[in-house]
Design a protein around this motif. Structure first.
Motif, mmCIF file in Angstrom:
data_model
loop_
_atom_site.group_PDB
_atom_site.id
_atom_site.type_symbol
_atom_site.label_atom_id
_atom_site.label_comp_id
_atom_site.label_asym_id
_atom_site.label_seq_id
_atom_site.Cartn_x
_atom_site.Cartn_y
_atom_site.Cartn_z
ATOM 1 N N PHE A 105 50.461 165.513 20.330
ATOM 2 C CA PHE A 105 51.456 165.245 21.377
ATOM 3 C C PHE A 105 50.949 165.896 22.662
ATOM 4 N N THR A 106 51.085 165.200 23.790
ATOM 5 C CA THR A 106 50.665 165.781 25.078
ATOM 6 C C THR A 106 51.882 165.985 25.974
ATOM 7 N N LEU A 107 52.060 167.186 26.447
ATOM 8 C CA LEU A 107 53.173 167.497 27.355
ATOM 9 C C LEU A 107 52.730 167.302 28.793
ATOM 10 N N SER A 108 53.494 166.522 29.550
ATOM 11 C CA SER A 108 53.183 166.286 30.956
ATOM 12 C C SER A 108 53.541 167.504 31.813
ATOM 13 N N ALA A 122 58.952 173.363 18.854
ATOM 14 C CA ALA A 122 58.114 172.436 18.075
ATOM 15 C C ALA A 122 56.844 173.125 17.586
ATOM 16 N N GLY A 123 56.629 174.348 18.015
ATOM 17 C CA GLY A 123 55.444 175.101 17.575
ATOM 18 C C GLY A 123 54.230 174.838 18.450
ATOM 19 N N PRO A 124 53.178 175.665 18.289
ATOM 20 C CA PRO A 124 51.979 175.519 19.117
ATOM 21 C C PRO A 124 51.113 174.344 18.662
ATOM 22 N N GLY A 125 49.984 174.147 19.348
ATOM 23 C CA GLY A 125 49.017 173.121 18.910
ATOM 24 C C GLY A 125 49.122 171.825 19.685
ATOM 25 N N PHE A 126 50.151 171.685 20.536
ATOM 26 C CA PHE A 126 50.245 170.453 21.335
ATOM 27 C C PHE A 126 49.255 170.551 22.497
ATOM 28 N N TRP A 127 49.057 169.421 23.168
ATOM 29 C CA TRP A 127 48.140 169.399 24.313
ATOM 30 C C TRP A 127 48.958 169.464 25.599
ATOM 31 N N PHE A 128 48.331 170.013 26.643
ATOM 32 C CA PHE A 128 49.029 170.078 27.932
ATOM 33 C C PHE A 128 48.275 169.264 28.967
ATOM 34 N N GLN A 129 49.013 168.456 29.713
ATOM 35 C CA GLN A 129 48.412 167.626 30.766
ATOM 36 C C GLN A 129 48.621 168.300 32.110
ATOM 37 N N LEU A 130 47.552 168.351 32.894
ATOM 38 C CA LEU A 130 47.605 169.066 34.173
ATOM 39 C C LEU A 130 47.366 168.137 35.354
ATOM 40 N N TYR A 131 48.238 168.260 36.360
ATOM 41 C CA TYR A 131 47.965 167.670 37.669
ATOM 42 C C TYR A 131 47.401 168.771 38.554
ATOM 43 N N VAL A 132 46.460 168.408 39.420
ATOM 44 C CA VAL A 132 45.861 169.445 40.269
ATOM 45 C C VAL A 132 46.596 169.501 41.599
ATOM 46 N N MET A 133 47.140 170.675 41.882
ATOM 47 C CA MET A 133 47.881 170.875 43.130
ATOM 48 C C MET A 133 47.060 171.741 44.073
ATOM 49 N N ARG A 134 47.486 171.713 45.340
ATOM 50 C CA ARG A 134 46.742 172.510 46.343
ATOM 51 C C ARG A 134 46.825 173.997 46.017
ATOM 52 N N ASP A 135 47.993 174.407 45.529
ATOM 53 C CA ASP A 135 48.244 175.816 45.270
ATOM 54 C C ASP A 135 47.506 176.245 43.994
ATOM 55 N N ARG A 136 46.302 176.789 44.198
ATOM 56 C CA ARG A 136 45.456 177.133 43.048
ATOM 57 C C ARG A 136 46.058 178.250 42.180
ATOM 58 N N ASP A 137 46.811 179.147 42.808
ATOM 59 C CA ASP A 137 47.438 180.215 42.003
ATOM 60 C C ASP A 137 48.411 179.592 41.008
ATOM 61 N N TYR A 138 49.126 178.602 41.508
ATOM 62 C CA TYR A 138 50.104 177.947 40.639
ATOM 63 C C TYR A 138 49.406 177.221 39.478
#
Ligand code: HOC
Length: 385
Positions: A105-108, A122-138
């Motif tokens: 499962f991939t979380l947006s 739901a427990g660990p092991g899922f995938w995470f989807q990343l959008y790249v934002m200007r704020d690199r710290d974030y």
């Protein structure tokens, strides 16, 4: 009775009845004229399968691997925005169903339930989807949160630095949660199950961007927030630092061109996803299945190639496999199940797809998904590099 749901289209029909119009439209549409959105589905149908007979079809298996991870079939749940608006706590329910079934499962980034909500329920092991934002710290904080939550892969989306124009969302005044306008109230009155679900949860707005996007709720604020926040200068150098910061399996999503595919392979990522964002970004781009063969050829074995866009049956999964996709991702196909029946509906969607995949593979004379290649397709009916 879920046993009467025998194909994804059955789930879509119930979904359409049960979910508020604005979220149905958000899911089930594409950008501009929707030509790419439609081509994604239609072009699977033009590919014909070779029927084989008198081949021993016992001992079949759809089990495979995606980036080395065992999967019950080569299908993962794609990251879909606002999933918790299709059904209360939607991301948690979909993650649970996927885990029990044995697919990722991939979380947006743009989910309603947060990274921590999904990990807790739901427990660990899922995938995470990343959008790249200007704020690199974030971005670093999001990556660190995904690590801390035990996500096993990061899916970096490269095709949404600006938002494709989606007429229906603008006209519907898409917002999360829906605003109490007269039109919305009238529509919500016909969706009692959805409303009850939402009354029973606190998760009704973007869980991952809380604190970073004060006041973001409706489509116009979201579109301008996206324009302000998402980095228009994103480049392959950024992919490098994200890969380094993450330090785990990396999947690059949104590749539609052989040259970009080569760059993705050279970046050292573990997989790339041939994807036009479900026809939601650049309308007029080719279908994903049409783009797949040339991309698979361009990268060879240097990186795993997956695809998404238009998959509505196990037959589509098999065709994608035959054309070089080791893995596939479904978005709308599981959302229909989720909006219609919650967690059980996601499970049902996966069962439907696996059954279709298994039966079709048998009719094509193959018993192991890992042996499927172009040979199962009728020459002259499928796209070539
Ligand atoms: C309106 C949300 O991948 C999509 C998603 C999320 C996009 C971010 C903005 O709708 O295609």
């Amino acid at each position: 009775d879920l046993s009467t749901m025998t194909c994804i289209e059955d789930l879509r029909r119930v979904y359409k009845r049960r979910v508020p119009r604005m979220f149905y439209d958000y899911c089930d549409s594409g950008s501009w004229t929707e030509s790419t959105y439609r081509a994604n589905i239609d072009e699977f149908q033009t590919i014909k399968l070779r029927q084989r007979v008198a081949v021993n079809m016992t001992g079949r298996t759809t089990r495979s691997t995606m980036i080395g991870q065992d999967v019950a079939m080569p299908v993962a749940l794609a990251p879909t925005g606002l999933t918790g608006m299709q059904h209360a706590d939607g991301e948690i329910l979909a993650a649970r169903a996927a885990k029990a079934f044995g697919v990722p499962f991939t979380l947006s980034t743009m989910s309603i339930c947060s990274i921590e909500d999904v990990a807790e329920h739901a427990g660990p092991g899922f995938w995470f989807q990343l959008y790249v934002m200007r704020d690199r710290d974030y971005i670093e904080r999001l990556i660190d949160r995904a690590k801390a939550a035990g996500c096993s892969a990061l899916q970096l989306t490269l095709d949404l630095q600006i938002l494709g124009q989606r007429h229906k969302d603008i006209k519907n005044g898409l917002s999360s949660p829906p605003k109490p306008t007269l039109a919305n109230m009238i529509n919500l009155a016909t969706k009692p199950r959805w409303c009850l679900g939402m009354l029973g949860t606190k998760r009704r707005s973007f869980g991952n961007i809380v604190g970073h996007a004060k006041g973001v709720g409706d489509m116009s604020s979201l579109a301008s927030w996206t324009a302000e926040q998402f980095d228009p200068e994103l480049n392959w150098g950024d992919v490098e630092w994200i890969k380094k910061r993450w330090g785990g399996k990396l999947i690059i999503k949104g590749i539609m061109d052989a040259e970009d595919a080569r760059l993705a392979a050279d970046s050292g990522a573990d997989a790339l996803i041939v994807s036009n964002h479900g026809g939601r970004q650049l309308d007029g781009a080719p279908s994903s299945i049409a783009a797949l063969p040339s991309i698979a050829q361009a990268v060879g074995k240097d990186i795993e190639v997956w695809m998404d866009g238009g998959i509505r049956s196990g037959q589509d999964v098999l065709k994608a496999r035959a054309l070089g996709a080791r893995g596939t991702m479904i978005g709308r196909a599981f959302l229909y199940g989720l909006g219609a029946y919650g967690e059980l509906g996601v499970t049902r969607a996966l069962e439907i797809i696996r059954r279709e995949l298994d039966l079709t593979m048998a009719f094509c004379g193959r018993t192991d998904i890992d042996t499927v290649d172009e040979g199962i397709l009728l020459p002259g009916t499928y796209p070539k590099p």
